[in-house]
Design a protein around this motif. Structure first.
Motif, mmCIF file in Angstrom:
data_model
loop_
_atom_site.group_PDB
_atom_site.id
_atom_site.type_symbol
_atom_site.label_atom_id
_atom_site.label_comp_id
_atom_site.label_asym_id
_atom_site.label_seq_id
_atom_site.Cartn_x
_atom_site.Cartn_y
_atom_site.Cartn_z
ATOM 1 N N ARG A 37 11.221 8.449 17.351
ATOM 2 C CA ARG A 37 10.208 9.913 17.014
ATOM 3 C C ARG A 37 10.073 10.192 15.650
ATOM 4 N NH1 ARG A 37 11.197 12.600 21.144
ATOM 5 N NH2 ARG A 37 12.628 14.132 19.884
ATOM 6 N N SER A 38 11.441 10.488 15.069
ATOM 7 C CA SER A 38 11.315 10.961 13.770
ATOM 8 C C SER A 38 10.948 9.912 12.702
ATOM 9 C CB SER A 38 12.591 11.573 13.783
ATOM 10 O OG SER A 38 13.440 10.590 13.637
ATOM 11 N N THR A 39 11.338 8.679 13.082
ATOM 12 C CA THR A 39 11.165 7.700 12.209
ATOM 13 C C THR A 39 9.813 7.296 12.021
ATOM 14 O OG1 THR A 39 13.315 6.588 12.568
ATOM 15 C CG2 THR A 39 11.617 5.062 11.599
ATOM 16 N N VAL A 40 8.965 7.204 13.097
ATOM 17 C CA VAL A 40 7.478 6.984 13.155
ATOM 18 C C VAL A 40 6.687 8.074 12.774
ATOM 19 C CG1 VAL A 40 5.479 7.013 14.789
ATOM 20 C CG2 VAL A 40 7.746 5.602 15.457
ATOM 21 N N ARG A 41 7.212 9.348 12.573
ATOM 22 C CA ARG A 41 6.464 10.340 11.969
ATOM 23 C C ARG A 41 6.475 10.132 10.616
ATOM 24 N NH1 ARG A 41 8.967 13.987 14.035
ATOM 25 N NH2 ARG A 41 10.401 14.712 12.462
ATOM 26 N N VAL A 42 7.756 9.823 10.011
ATOM 27 C CA VAL A 42 7.981 9.869 8.427
ATOM 28 C C VAL A 42 7.097 8.398 7.890
ATOM 29 C CG1 VAL A 42 9.590 9.582 6.670
ATOM 30 C CG2 VAL A 42 9.986 11.081 8.494
ATOM 31 N N ALA A 43 7.332 7.251 8.780
ATOM 32 C CA ALA A 43 6.773 6.001 8.272
ATOM 33 C C ALA A 43 5.262 6.064 8.186
ATOM 34 C CB ALA A 43 7.296 5.092 9.544
ATOM 35 N N LEU A 44 4.509 6.820 9.360
ATOM 36 C CA LEU A 44 3.215 6.860 9.371
ATOM 37 C C LEU A 44 2.633 7.622 8.140
ATOM 38 C CD1 LEU A 44 2.279 7.606 12.846
ATOM 39 C CD2 LEU A 44 1.824 5.427 11.770
ATOM 40 N N THR A 45 3.254 8.557 7.836
ATOM 41 C CA THR A 45 3.236 9.599 6.521
ATOM 42 C C THR A 45 3.278 8.421 5.074
ATOM 43 O OG1 THR A 45 3.892 11.578 7.587
ATOM 44 C CG2 THR A 45 3.560 11.698 5.265
ATOM 45 N N GLY A 46 4.264 7.874 5.186
ATOM 46 C CA GLY A 46 4.241 6.855 4.080
ATOM 47 C C GLY A 46 3.332 5.908 3.852
ATOM 48 N N THR A 47 3.015 5.474 5.247
ATOM 49 C CA THR A 47 2.060 4.319 5.112
ATOM 50 C C THR A 47 0.766 4.816 4.778
ATOM 51 O OG1 THR A 47 3.257 3.011 6.995
ATOM 52 C CG2 THR A 47 0.908 2.387 6.676
ATOM 53 N N LEU A 48 0.334 6.076 5.318
ATOM 54 C CA LEU A 48 -0.808 6.707 4.930
ATOM 55 C C LEU A 48 -1.143 6.838 3.330
ATOM 56 C CD1 LEU A 48 -3.527 8.058 5.392
ATOM 57 C CD2 LEU A 48 -2.277 10.162 6.010
ATOM 58 N N ILE A 49 0.062 7.227 2.763
ATOM 59 C CA ILE A 49 0.098 7.548 1.346
ATOM 60 C C ILE A 49 -0.135 6.312 0.523
ATOM 61 C CG2 ILE A 49 1.424 8.101 -0.713
ATOM 62 C CD1 ILE A 49 2.812 10.379 0.980
ATOM 63 N N GLY A 50 0.575 5.350 0.952
ATOM 64 C CA GLY A 50 0.582 3.814 0.474
ATOM 65 C C GLY A 50 -0.939 3.149 0.610
ATOM 66 N N ALA A 51 -1.573 3.405 1.774
ATOM 67 C CA ALA A 51 -2.887 2.894 1.973
ATOM 68 C C ALA A 51 -3.931 3.520 1.254
ATOM 69 C CB ALA A 51 -3.158 3.067 3.580
ATOM 70 N N LEU A 52 -3.766 4.649 0.967
ATOM 71 C CA LEU A 52 -4.847 5.476 -0.091
ATOM 72 C C LEU A 52 -4.599 5.008 -1.396
ATOM 73 C CD1 LEU A 52 -4.385 9.328 1.163
ATOM 74 C CD2 LEU A 52 -6.302 7.570 1.657
ATOM 75 N N ILE A 53 -3.309 4.773 -1.958
ATOM 76 C CA ILE A 53 -3.084 4.140 -3.174
ATOM 77 C C ILE A 53 -3.687 2.685 -3.159
ATOM 78 C CG2 ILE A 53 -1.454 3.306 -5.018
ATOM 79 C CD1 ILE A 53 0.327 5.754 -3.732
ATOM 80 N N VAL A 54 -3.437 1.757 -2.099
ATOM 81 C CA VAL A 54 -3.923 0.634 -2.041
ATOM 82 C C VAL A 54 -5.474 0.524 -2.143
ATOM 83 C CG1 VAL A 54 -4.404 -1.393 -0.860
ATOM 84 C CG2 VAL A 54 -2.299 -0.313 -0.967
ATOM 85 N N ALA A 55 -6.293 1.590 -1.143
ATOM 86 C CA ALA A 55 -7.484 1.588 -1.628
ATOM 87 C C ALA A 55 -8.217 2.064 -2.776
ATOM 88 C CB ALA A 55 -8.170 2.602 -0.474
ATOM 89 N N GLY A 56 -7.442 3.096 -3.492
ATOM 90 C CA GLY A 56 -7.839 3.106 -4.915
ATOM 91 C C GLY A 56 -7.857 2.168 -5.759
ATOM 92 N N LEU A 57 -6.627 1.219 -5.641
ATOM 93 C CA LEU A 57 -6.413 0.189 -6.656
ATOM 94 C C LEU A 57 -7.281 -0.749 -6.592
ATOM 95 C CD1 LEU A 57 -4.537 -0.795 -8.578
ATOM 96 C CD2 LEU A 57 -3.246 -1.910 -6.869
#
Length: 734
Positions: free
Chosen positions: A424-444
């Motif tokens: 549970r704790s890993t998924v929460r942090v992983a989704l946050t990191g993935t969301l940030i990475g996805a936003l950077i990818v979309a902008g790039l």
């Protein structure tokens, strides 16, 4: 800090240095294969397999050891990887065949963790070798390109691990055991010379050498955890050496009378020579002329024939202590010979204690796997959990035809943990990191568009950065950076838009949800409850063994070497289960904030967690109590000289039985306290009652076997005190 010209030199922390070395090797191997096939041969299929083959076996996997050791392991995994890719390619054409393969192969690879740290560390990467071809394009005709890409990626990884930025060397376990044997030699030598006492310096060295042999203090790659003869022998060497150090540094017994004046020193000198011989053997040196082991066995046999009738109780107590000392040294010497020479060194091995010495490798592997083929084994639980989660993810990805469904299984594999709390704790942090990475990818992608040259130039430094920071900073950073890595890699294979980032986020969300569900359904508390239960079962088995042994001693019977006392075999099996649960318990973080920097050394690249904080319960003392129970029963019922003791007189018989029952009763009380399914309150268990304690009450006319039994039972009581925290003094014991 230091430097020249007034410029300070900043030294990175060890975690960053280690991560940077590994990151450089992964980047060179994966990047070389990817660019070679994509731009050199124009094969996108081979390029992606070269990339992920190197990343899976060096990033997703956590193979312990130095670069040289990992290179050897990865080289042996090359044919296995090619077979998995072949099977995955042919089974992928139908969802049901791919799912069935995922269930069976996923279980087998996860269950291979019973073979030790290296198979356990390689399992996630091998899982990916089957997962990778399990998705479109379903083209068995491209199998040749896939195998070529994977083979080249793995070969590049072997070369990088072997030659690029070597890791600092570690101290092999054999060397640690040799150092401990040297300490035992010095202790025995000081006890044979005036003032017949161990100096404070030697005592401190003995304590340090004993502590260094504990599994928690040994680098993971150096732990002898495999099922083979040599690994088992090396493990046995460590246990016997620590037991010998504990016996040597225990408070001395009063000096015996003149009748014993020659026997004690003779045994100590033989122990000294045997320890020296053992240290030389472990270091690969040829022992000096003579056979110290045989001399010690002769001295031990001579001592077992005495002391003279009418010896004082002090002499009898010392006599029992010296026999225990000799037995520990003999066990150390025999185990070291097996560890160094394998089955060839097993000639003097006793069939009971060294049952594994004459077994062949397939028999030992089968015994290890059969022992863990139980719902109470944490290895079995982990294999069921991950295989079912991967199979479910494959069904969902195949039925719903999710874009980039490979990422769904990758997220399930990397984010599923052994406890629901961790997941549970890993998924929460992983989704946050993935969301940030996805936003950077979309902008790039929006800014750069289809300019592949930019992606090709940025990918290598990004990989170097990602595989350095991800393992150190934690799962959130790792997911964010890995999202960027895979996006830039796929953007070079085909035109990509910002929707690729959306697919990546959707895949991670789906895969993490599947992992969370199965983490909740399948043994959600991981090893925590299983550890307490297995330790409780272990102590109940030890109590049964104690009662059976003292009853047989009271009857005067000595069993044959190949005949197990009641409860002996079940206690050995319980010990295997408890050690496996303890190993996993050590890997599960407790009391750490989710996403804390350094919490997950693998980040998104593996299901491994760092060792948790020390538990207030001394679980290792519980394991050693079981070892001492088995060894003591063997020593009392199957002595090396095979002398059948006469039945004890009525007084000693009653005393031995009473003491055995009392120790067994205390074991059952501690067991009930540990059992998570019991209703026993968790209050401290009083172990010694001065009004009932018979350890200092000697029945008149007690023979030497009585003192040997009492010495063993008293040592077990000390173990129980260490378990419950009642011990008042530190001990270098095992």
């Amino acid at each position: 800090m230091g430097g020249t010209g007034g410029v300070p030199r900043v030294r990175l922390p060890a975690a960053y240095r280690a991560a940077a070395r590994r990151s450089a090797r992964v980047t060179v191997a994966a990047g070389a294969g990817f660019y070679l096939f994509l731009y050199g041969f124009g094969s996108a299929e081979a390029a992606i397999y070269a990339l992920f083959a190197a990343v899976s076996l060096a990033g997703l996997s956590h193979i312990p050891g130095t670069g040289r050791q990992r290179a050897a392991v990865v080289a042996r995994l090359l044919p296995v990887s090619l077979v998995l890719i072949t099977v995955g390619t042919y089974l992928s054409v139908q969802t049901w065949t791919a799912t069935t393969g995922m269930l069976v192969i996923g279980f087998a690879l996860a269950f291979s963790a019973v073979g030790g740290p290296r198979p356990a560390g390689a399992a996630p990467g091998l899982q990916l070798m089957y997962i990778l071809p399990s998705f479109p394009p379903y083209d068995p005709g491209s199998l040749g390109s896939r195998l070529a890409g994977a083979a080249v990626g793995i070969v590049f990884l072997v070369l990088a691990e072997r030659f690029l930025l070597p890791d600092p060397p570690t101290v092999p376990y054999r060397q640690l055991a040799a150092r401990a044997a040297d300490c035992a030699r010095r202790c025995a030598e000081e006890l044979t010379e005036p003032p017949y006492a161990i100096t404070d310096r030697t005592l401190q060295e003995a304590q340090a050498a004993s502590t260094a042999l504990r599994s928690s203090q040994v680098p993971e790659a150096e732990r002898p955890a495999g099922p083979g003869v040599r690994d088992r022998g090396l493990t046995h060497t460590g246990l016997a050496t620590r037991t010998l150090l504990a016996r040597l540094t225990a408070p001395p017994q009063p000096n015996p009378g003149p009748a014993e004046s020659g026997l004690g020193p003779a045994v100590l000198r033989a122990v000294r020579d045997t320890a020296l011989e053992t240290a030389d053997r472990l270091r690969g040196r040829a022992p000096d002329a003579g056979d110290a082991h045989a001399e010690l066995l002769r001295a031990r046999t001579a001592m077992a024939a005495g002391p003279d009738a009418g010896a004082s109780p002090a002499a009898l107590r010392r006599h029992a202590a010296m026999l225990e000392l000799a037995d520990a040294a003999l066990a150390m010497s025999t185990a070291a010979a097996i560890a160094v020479r394998g089955r060839a060194g097993a000639a003097p091995a006793a069939p009971g204690r060294f049952w594994y010495a004459q077994k062949r490798a397939p028999q030992l592997w089968w015994r290890r796997m059969a022992g863990h083929a139980s719902a109470r084994s944490v290895c079995f639980q982990n294999a069921v959990r991950i295989s079912m989660a991967l199979a479910a993810a494959r069904v969902i990805a195949g039925v719903d035809t999710l874009p980039h469904g490979f990422w769904v299984l990758l997220a399930t594999l990397t984010l599923t943990r052994t406890t629901v709390r961790q997941t549970r704790s890993t998924v929460r942090v992983a989704l946050t990191g993935t969301l940030i990475g996805a936003l950077i990818v979309a902008g790039l992608f929006t800014l750069v568009g289809t300019n592949i040259a930019v992606y090709a130039a940025v990918l290598p430094p990004l990989m170097l950065f990602a595989f350095t920071l991800g393992p150190v900073k934690g799962v959130g950073w790792a997911q964010a950076l890995f999202t960027l890595v895979v996006a830039l890699a796929f953007a070079q294979l085909a035109p990509a838009t910002w929707q690729l980032a959306e697919f990546r986020l959707l895949a991670v969300l789906t895969g993490s949800a599947i992992g969370a569900v199965f983490g909740l359904l399948a043994w959600p508390r991981g090893a925590q409850d299983e550890l307490r239960r297995s330790m409780a079962v272990l102590l109940r088995g030890a109590a049964e063994n104690v009662v059976a042994t003292t009853a047989q001693l009271a009857a005067g019977g000595v069993r044959a070497p190949v005949t197990a006392a009641p409860g002996h075999r079940s206690l050995m099996h319980s010990l295997v289960m408890a050690e496996a649960a303890y190993a996993q318990f050590q890997s599960e973080p407790r009391g750490l904030a989710a996403g804390h920097p350094g919490q997950d050394p693998q980040g998104s690249t593996g299901p491994h967690e760092p060792a948790g904080q020390d538990s207030p319960q001394d679980w290792q003392a519980t394991l050693m109590a079981a070892h001492h129970t088995l060894w003591g029963a063997d020593r009392l019922l199957v002595p090396p000289e095979r002398i059948v003791a006469p039945p004890l007189e009525l007084g000693p018989t009653a005393a031995v039985s009473r003491l055995g029952d009392r120790v067994a009763g205390r074991m059952l009380l501690v067991s009930a306290r540990l059992d998570p399914s019991g209703d026993t309150p968790q209050d401290p268990v009083p172990l010694r009652d001065p009004d009932l304690d018979d350890f200092e009450v000697e029945p008149p006319g007690a023979p030497r076997v009585y003192y040997a039994a009492v010495s063993w039972l008293d040592a077990l009581m000390t173990d129980l005190e260490r378990i419950t925290g009642e011990a008042t003094t530190a001990s270098p014991g095992p």
